[in-house]
Design a protein around this motif. Structure first.
Motif, short mmCIF file in Angstrom:
data_model
loop_
_atom_site.label_atom_id
_atom_site.label_comp_id
_atom_site.label_asym_id
_atom_site.label_seq_id
_atom_site.Cartn_x
_atom_site.Cartn_y
_atom_site.Cartn_z
N ILE A 4 0.83 -1.20 0.00
CA ILE A 4 0.00 0.00 0.00
C ILE A 4 0.87 1.26 0.00
CG2 ILE A 4 -1.69 1.33 1.33
CD1 ILE A 4 -2.91 -1.35 2.17
N GLU A 5 1.94 1.26 0.78
CA GLU A 5 2.84 2.42 0.80
C GLU A 5 3.52 2.61 -0.56
OE1 GLU A 5 5.35 1.26 4.03
OE2 GLU A 5 4.18 2.38 5.51
N ILE A 6 3.87 1.52 -1.22
CA ILE A 6 4.48 1.60 -2.55
C ILE A 6 3.50 2.17 -3.56
CG2 ILE A 6 5.39 0.21 -4.47
CD1 ILE A 6 6.58 -1.68 -2.33
N VAL A 7 2.24 1.71 -3.51
CA VAL A 7 1.22 2.21 -4.43
C VAL A 7 0.96 3.70 -4.19
CG1 VAL A 7 -1.24 2.03 -5.04
CG2 VAL A 7 0.14 -0.03 -4.78
N ILE A 8 0.89 4.11 -2.94
CA ILE A 8 0.64 5.53 -2.62
C ILE A 8 1.82 6.39 -3.08
CG2 ILE A 8 0.41 7.18 -0.71
CD1 ILE A 8 -1.34 5.08 0.69
N LYS A 12 1.64 9.34 -5.95
CA LYS A 12 2.08 10.72 -5.73
C LYS A 12 3.11 11.13 -6.78
CE LYS A 12 1.34 11.02 -0.75
NZ LYS A 12 2.00 11.11 0.57
N SER A 13 4.02 10.24 -7.08
CA SER A 13 5.04 10.52 -8.09
C SER A 13 4.41 10.74 -9.46
CB SER A 13 6.04 9.37 -8.14
OG SER A 13 6.96 9.56 -9.17
#
Length: 166
Positions: A4-8, A12-13
């Motif tokens: 989930i942190e990677i997807v978020i 953002k990027s």
């Protein structure tokens, strides 16, 4: 780092790149193209390049699509293709123009890469060479059987779109 942190972080990027890099470049280049079109520079460019691009199976409007693709984005030539279709450009010319566009580099990709070291003149040269190669191949080989009659070219005969309806 969890999924989930990677997807978020990726989201953002992506938003940062779209809003702060791609969008401003597209807006500036589209404004520049509109100004050049309004003062007549684009019409002169089309008239000058049309005879040069004719052996590749391209028309004067194809020249405008070429410029839009290299300096704006992949979406900019869509209006030009629609105008070509409404003016009755032959199916063979449309196929060559579309092949050219699909083989070319996009302005919205090339310009943000200049600060990262992209050699812009070389990239544009390769983009145009690839587009002209694809247009030539399409015109002389793969679209050979398509109609090359332009609407209004021969009075009283059906256009390419009318002959397909029969």
């Amino acid at each position: 780092m969890s999924l989930i942190e990677i997807v978020i972080a990726s989201g953002k990027s992506s938003v940062d790149i779209a809003l702060y890099t791609l969008l401003p470049v597209m807006v500036v280049m589209l404004c520049l193209m509109k100004v050049l079109e309004a003062i007549g520079v684009m019409a002169v460019l089309v008239k000058m390049l049309a005879p040069i691009l004719k052996p590749f199976g391209l028309t004067g409007m194809s020249t405008l699509a070429l410029v839009q693709m290299n300096f704006i984005s992949f979406a900019a030539p869509l209006a030009t293709l629609a105008i070509m279709l409404s003016r009755g450009v032959s199916d063979r010319h449309l196929a060559a123009t579309l092949a050219m566009l699909l083989a070319m580099g996009q302005g919205n990709i090339l310009y943000p890469m200049i600060p990262l070291g992209l050699n812009w003149p070389v990239a544009i040269a390769f983009s145009i060479a690839g587009g002209l190669s694809a247009a030539s191949f399409t015109w002389y080989f793969s679209a050979k059987k398509l109609s090359s009659i332009t609407c209004g070219e021969i009075q009283g005969e059906p256009t390419s779109s009318e002959s397909k309806k029969e």
